[in-house]
Scaffold this motif. Structure first.
Motif, PDB file in Angstrom:
ATOM      1  N   ALA A  49       0.836  -1.211   0.000  1.00 57.53           N
ATOM      2  CA  ALA A  49       0.000   0.000   0.000  1.00 57.53           C
ATOM      3  C   ALA A  49       0.865   1.254   0.000  1.00 57.53           C
ATOM      4  O   ALA A  49       2.008   1.241   0.470  1.00 57.53           O
ATOM      5  N   ASN A  50       0.316   2.336  -0.553  1.00 57.02           N
ATOM      6  CA  ASN A  50       1.024   3.617  -0.547  1.00 57.02           C
ATOM      7  C   ASN A  50       0.966   4.232   0.849  1.00 57.02           C
ATOM      8  O   ASN A  50      -0.090   4.226   1.501  1.00 57.02           O
ATOM      9  N   VAL A  51       2.084   4.781   1.280  1.00 59.41           N
ATOM     10  CA  VAL A  51       2.158   5.453   2.577  1.00 59.41           C
ATOM     11  C   VAL A  51       2.910   6.764   2.393  1.00 59.41           C
ATOM     12  O   VAL A  51       3.995   6.785   1.807  1.00 59.41           O
ATOM     13  N   LYS A  52       2.318   7.870   2.872  1.00 61.61           N
ATOM     14  CA  LYS A  52       2.989   9.176   2.842  1.00 61.61           C
ATOM     15  C   LYS A  52       2.998   9.741   4.254  1.00 61.61           C
ATOM     16  O   LYS A  52       1.980   9.682   4.958  1.00 61.61           O
ATOM     17  N   VAL A  85       2.533  14.982  12.733  1.00 59.93           N
ATOM     18  CA  VAL A  85       2.687  14.482  11.365  1.00 59.93           C
ATOM     19  C   VAL A  85       1.346  13.979  10.854  1.00 59.93           C
ATOM     20  O   VAL A  85       0.430  13.683  11.637  1.00 59.93           O
ATOM     21  N   ARG A  86       1.255  13.888   9.544  1.00 67.23           N
ATOM     22  CA  ARG A  86       0.068  13.299   8.926  1.00 67.23           C
ATOM     23  C   ARG A  86       0.492  12.082   8.120  1.00 67.23           C
ATOM     24  O   ARG A  86       1.390  12.173   7.269  1.00 67.23           O
ATOM     25  N   VAL A  87      -0.139  10.971   8.388  1.00 71.46           N
ATOM     26  CA  VAL A  87       0.132   9.724   7.675  1.00 71.46           C
ATOM     27  C   VAL A  87      -1.052   9.434   6.763  1.00 71.46           C
ATOM     28  O   VAL A  87      -2.201   9.391   7.223  1.00 71.46           O
ATOM     29  N   SER A  88      -0.775   9.269   5.479  1.00 74.92           N
ATOM     30  CA  SER A  88      -1.828   8.961   4.493  1.00 74.92           C
ATOM     31  C   SER A  88      -1.538   7.593   3.892  1.00 74.92           C
ATOM     32  O   SER A  88      -0.389   7.289   3.559  1.00 74.92           O
ATOM     33  N   THR A  89      -2.575   6.779   3.754  1.00 69.29           N
ATOM     34  CA  THR A  89      -2.404   5.457   3.158  1.00 69.29           C
ATOM     35  C   THR A  89      -3.695   4.994   2.506  1.00 69.29           C
ATOM     36  O   THR A  89      -4.793   5.380   2.931  1.00 69.29           O
ATOM     37  N   ASN A  90      -3.559   4.181   1.448  1.00 71.92           N
ATOM     38  CA  ASN A  90      -4.730   3.564   0.815  1.00 71.92           C
ATOM     39  C   ASN A  90      -4.840   2.087   1.182  1.00 71.92           C
ATOM     40  O   ASN A  90      -5.449   1.304   0.463  1.00 71.92           O
ATOM     41  N   TYR A  91      -4.265   1.723   2.312  1.00 72.23           N
ATOM     42  CA  TYR A  91      -4.246   0.330   2.774  1.00 72.23           C
ATOM     43  C   TYR A  91      -5.668  -0.213   2.928  1.00 72.23           C
ATOM     44  O   TYR A  91      -6.478   0.308   3.693  1.00 72.23           O
ATOM     45  N   LYS A  92      -5.991  -1.260   2.144  1.00 76.04           N
ATOM     46  CA  LYS A  92      -7.286  -1.956   2.194  1.00 76.04           C
ATOM     47  C   LYS A  92      -8.472  -0.982   2.150  1.00 76.04           C
ATOM     48  O   LYS A  92      -9.483  -1.180   2.838  1.00 76.04           O
ATOM     49  N   ASP A 103     -10.135  -0.321  10.561  1.00 71.04           N
ATOM     50  CA  ASP A 103      -9.656   0.880  11.264  1.00 71.04           C
ATOM     51  C   ASP A 103      -8.814   0.505  12.480  1.00 71.04           C
ATOM     52  O   ASP A 103      -7.773   1.118  12.745  1.00 71.04           O
ATOM     53  N   ASP A 104      -9.265  -0.511  13.230  1.00 70.65           N
ATOM     54  CA  ASP A 104      -8.494  -0.963  14.391  1.00 70.65           C
ATOM     55  C   ASP A 104      -7.170  -1.568  13.953  1.00 70.65           C
ATOM     56  O   ASP A 104      -6.142  -1.387  14.620  1.00 70.65           O
ATOM     57  N   GLU A 105      -7.197  -2.283  12.833  1.00 70.54           N
ATOM     58  CA  GLU A 105      -5.971  -2.908  12.317  1.00 70.54           C
ATOM     59  C   GLU A 105      -4.942  -1.830  11.937  1.00 70.54           C
ATOM     60  O   GLU A 105      -3.748  -1.940  12.263  1.00 70.54           O
ATOM     61  N   ILE A 106      -5.414  -0.782  11.257  1.00 71.83           N
ATOM     62  CA  ILE A 106      -4.499   0.290  10.845  1.00 71.83           C
ATOM     63  C   ILE A 106      -3.970   1.038  12.061  1.00 71.83           C
ATOM     64  O   ILE A 106      -2.784   1.400  12.123  1.00 71.83           O
ATOM     65  N   ALA A 107      -4.828   1.283  13.049  1.00 71.36           N
ATOM     66  CA  ALA A 107      -4.385   1.953  14.269  1.00 71.36           C
ATOM     67  C   ALA A 107      -3.297   1.139  14.961  1.00 71.36           C
ATOM     68  O   ALA A 107      -2.312   1.704  15.475  1.00 71.36           O
ATOM     69  N   ALA A 108      -3.455  -0.191  14.962  1.00 71.90           N
ATOM     70  CA  ALA A 108      -2.448  -1.061  15.570  1.00 71.90           C
ATOM     71  C   ALA A 108      -1.125  -0.990  14.806  1.00 71.90           C
ATOM     72  O   ALA A 108      -0.039  -0.962  15.409  1.00 71.90           O
ATOM     73  N   ILE A 109      -1.205  -0.924  13.460  1.00 73.49           N
ATOM     74  CA  ILE A 109      -0.001  -0.817  12.635  1.00 73.49           C
ATOM     75  C   ILE A 109       0.703   0.517  12.895  1.00 73.49           C
ATOM     76  O   ILE A 109       1.929   0.574  13.029  1.00 73.49           O
ATOM     77  N   LEU A 110      -0.085   1.582  12.977  1.00 72.11           N
ATOM     78  CA  LEU A 110       0.497   2.893  13.241  1.00 72.11           C
ATOM     79  C   LEU A 110       1.174   2.927  14.609  1.00 72.11           C
ATOM     80  O   LEU A 110       2.268   3.496  14.767  1.00 72.11           O
ATOM     81  N   TYR A 111       0.533   2.329  15.586  1.00 74.15           N
ATOM     82  CA  TYR A 111       1.118   2.293  16.930  1.00 74.15           C
ATOM     83  C   TYR A 111       2.434   1.527  16.925  1.00 74.15           C
ATOM     84  O   TYR A 111       3.436   1.971  17.528  1.00 74.15           O
ATOM     85  N   LYS A 112       2.464   0.415  16.203  1.00 72.55           N
ATOM     86  CA  LYS A 112       3.681  -0.398  16.124  1.00 72.55           C
ATOM     87  C   LYS A 112       4.808   0.378  15.447  1.00 72.55           C
ATOM     88  O   LYS A 112       5.963   0.341  15.899  1.00 72.55           O
ATOM     89  N   GLY A 113       4.460   1.101  14.354  1.00 71.21           N
ATOM     90  CA  GLY A 113       5.484   1.851  13.628  1.00 71.21           C
ATOM     91  C   GLY A 113       5.984   3.070  14.365  1.00 71.21           C
ATOM     92  O   GLY A 113       7.121   3.501  14.175  1.00 71.21           O
TER      93      GLY A 113
END
Length: 531
Positions: free
Chosen positions: A284-287, A297-304, A313-323
């Motif tokens: 997926a694209n990530v900016k 910061v602002r994180v933009s993604t077209n993930y799923k 939404d919970d999955e993406i929040a978990a990924i953001l927290y991990k990163g």
């Protein structure tokens, strides 16, 4: 008219054919209270600073008496605008505040037109009372035309924009209508009362600072039109190359995806965050861009983005927290995901692919319709296709160059994505550009009536030079307001304001060096054919 048997048969058919219909959220936006309070504070301070600087600017330009009257008009304009918004029970957003502040800048234009015309009448030898009367009279048509073009732009924005854009358009339209009323009626009553006082019967509508501003200018705009055309062509070529090589950075409004604004407790590196997040999102694209002093910061993604799974939404929040874990200290994942915390995700936004497609089509049609509407208005108002094509050429040039400059995304330390706010800026610039051009064309029409035997080159040059002081005063006052909003107004409207800043600068140059010369060239060519 059914029998019992027929009704039962129909009911059975409907029951057997029914399907479960699920509601999917196509677009949503969540803003935490900390970010909301920040927007309120930034909007308030940008408004206060802009108002004070604008008042000081009018004092500096026109002196105590006229400056007081112009500033009274600004205050009345603000009072009426807020009163009408309150009567509508309108929700005031940050773009709405920006609309009010921008209205302050454009509202000055009516007073500038009146005062500049009054100064011309004073230079012709009239007394203050006669000069003021003729100043209001001669400036009315230009004020009416310029305000009407702004209202047309606002209406197009209202019917083609999303919620925040509608808020901006609503306050902009109301502000323009109020500024017209205060300029041509309310301030005139005060001005006519003021000049009955002996103290103000020798007003010059200028100060020691502004007395020589563009007075007696004699630039040969028409004689240098070929040089201007070559420079404009070179700029267009550079913009075209830039777009071909780099393209544009599409926001989620037009590409679909999710935006997350993340507040960190300390400064972070966007490059490092991108390296940490990109592998976690797969293909997926990530900016990742900085939006506030390297702590937000602002994180933009077209993930799923096409998935309907409610747990995405919970999955993406978990990924953001991990990163972002290494930059968050002891914060837990639950606290990180809540928009009501001062650190963590403070804003989230989602736009589905179907909505993004609809927004893209609406944006394209809005720009096209706006160009056509402005060209038709000028054609109907001036009954001259050359004027209409001249204005259209200037507007197209201004819009294209702004879009080309936005191909430099990543060069400037703020977002330069093409989204709904950018389209709103382009449409507003179109209205501003035509506003500026109409004032020049109005003077050309007036001079043609007064001096029918004067050659076209002299008429156009005199018209441009006689309106040059007004053009620069209006541009400077609008730029003053926009710079304040750009610095103090917050990240959410910074890209919009930057486009407006470019629009005022490029649009002013286009009115002088493209609109009028194009109209003159076409008029001159038609005159030669008729001989």
């Amino acid at each position: 008219h059914f029998t019992v048997e027929e009704a039962k048969d129909l009911a059975n058919v409907l029951k057997s054919g029914k399907m479960a219909a699920r509601v999917n959220i196509a677009s949503e936006s969540v803003i935490g209270p900390s970010l909301g309070q920040e927007s309120i504070e930034k909007g308030f301070w940008s408004f206060i600073v802009a108002l004070v600087l604008l008042m000081a600017f009018m004092y500096m330009g026109y002196g105590f008496g006229p400056g007081c009257i112009a500033n009274l008009g600004l205050i009345l304009n603000l009072f009426f605008t807020l009163g009408i918004l309150a009567s509508f029970q309108a929700v005031l957003t940050l773009p709405g505040i920006a609309g009010i502040v921008l209205t302050l800048g454009t509202a000055v234009d009516a007073n500038v037109l009146i005062f500049e015309r009054t100064k011309e009448e004073l230079r012709a030898g009239k007394n203050v009372k006669a000069a003021v009367a003729d100043g209001y009279k001669n400036a009315f048509s230009a004020i009416f035309d310029s305000n009407l073009t702004s209202v047309i732009t606002g209406i197009i924005l209202f019917f083609n924009g999303s919620g925040p854009i509608k808020g901006f358009a609503t306050t902009y339209i109301i502000g323009i209508a109020c500024s017209f009323f205060t300029a041509v009626f309310a301030t005139r009553l005060v001005m006519e009362w003021l000049i009955t006082k002996k103290k103000f019967q020798n007003m010059t509508f200028s100060t020691s600072v502004s007395r020589r501003w563009f007075q007696g200018s004699n630039f040969d705009f028409m004689g240098n039109r070929r040089k201007s055309g070559m420079v404009a062509g070179a700029i267009v070529l550079v913009a075209a190359i830039l777009l071909a090589v780099r393209g544009l950075s599409l926001g989620i409004d037009f590409s679909g995806g999710r935006n997350y604004v993340i507040q960190f407790p300390k400064e972070v590196s966007t490059v490092q965050l991108h390296h940490q997040l990109q592998p976690l999102f797969g293909d997926a694209n990530v900016k990742v861009i900085t939006i506030d002093n390297n702590t937000k910061v602002r994180v933009s993604t077209n993930y799923k983005i096409e998935s309907n799974d409610p747990n995405i939404d919970d999955e993406i929040a978990a990924i953001l927290y991990k990163g972002c874990r290494s930059e968050l200290g002891e914060m837990s994942e639950a606290d990180f995901s809540q928009a009501n915390e001062e650190v963590g995700i403070v804003q989230s936004e989602k736009v589905g692919p179907s909505i993004a497609g609809d927004m893209t089509r609406e944006a394209v049609w809005a720009v096209i319709f706006s160009l056509i509407a402005m060209a038709l208005y000028i054609l109907l108002r001036f009954r001259n296709i050359a004027f209409s094509l001249g204005a259209l050429a200037a507007v197209a040039f201004t819009a294209f160059i702004i879009i080309g400059i936005y191909g430099l995304y990543g060069v400037f330390p703020f977002s330069m994505e093409i989204d709904q706010t950018f389209i709103a800026a382009i449409l507003t610039v179109i209205g501003y550009q035509v506003n500026d051009t109409v004032v020049v064309f109005d003077r050309v029409r007036e001079n043609r009536t007064l001096y029918p035997k004067q050659d076209g080159k002299t008429t156009f040059n005199n018209s441009l030079n006689s309106t040059l002081a007004r053009t620069m005063m209006t541009s400077l006052s609008t730029l003053l307001v926009l710079v304040v909003i750009f610095i103090l107004g917050g990240e959410s409207i910074r890209s919009f304001v930057f486009a407006m800043l470019l629009g005022v600068i490029i649009g002013t140059c286009a009115s002088l060096f493209i609109a009028a010369p194009t109209a003159y060239a076409l008029t001159n060519r038609a005159a030669k054919k008729n001989k």
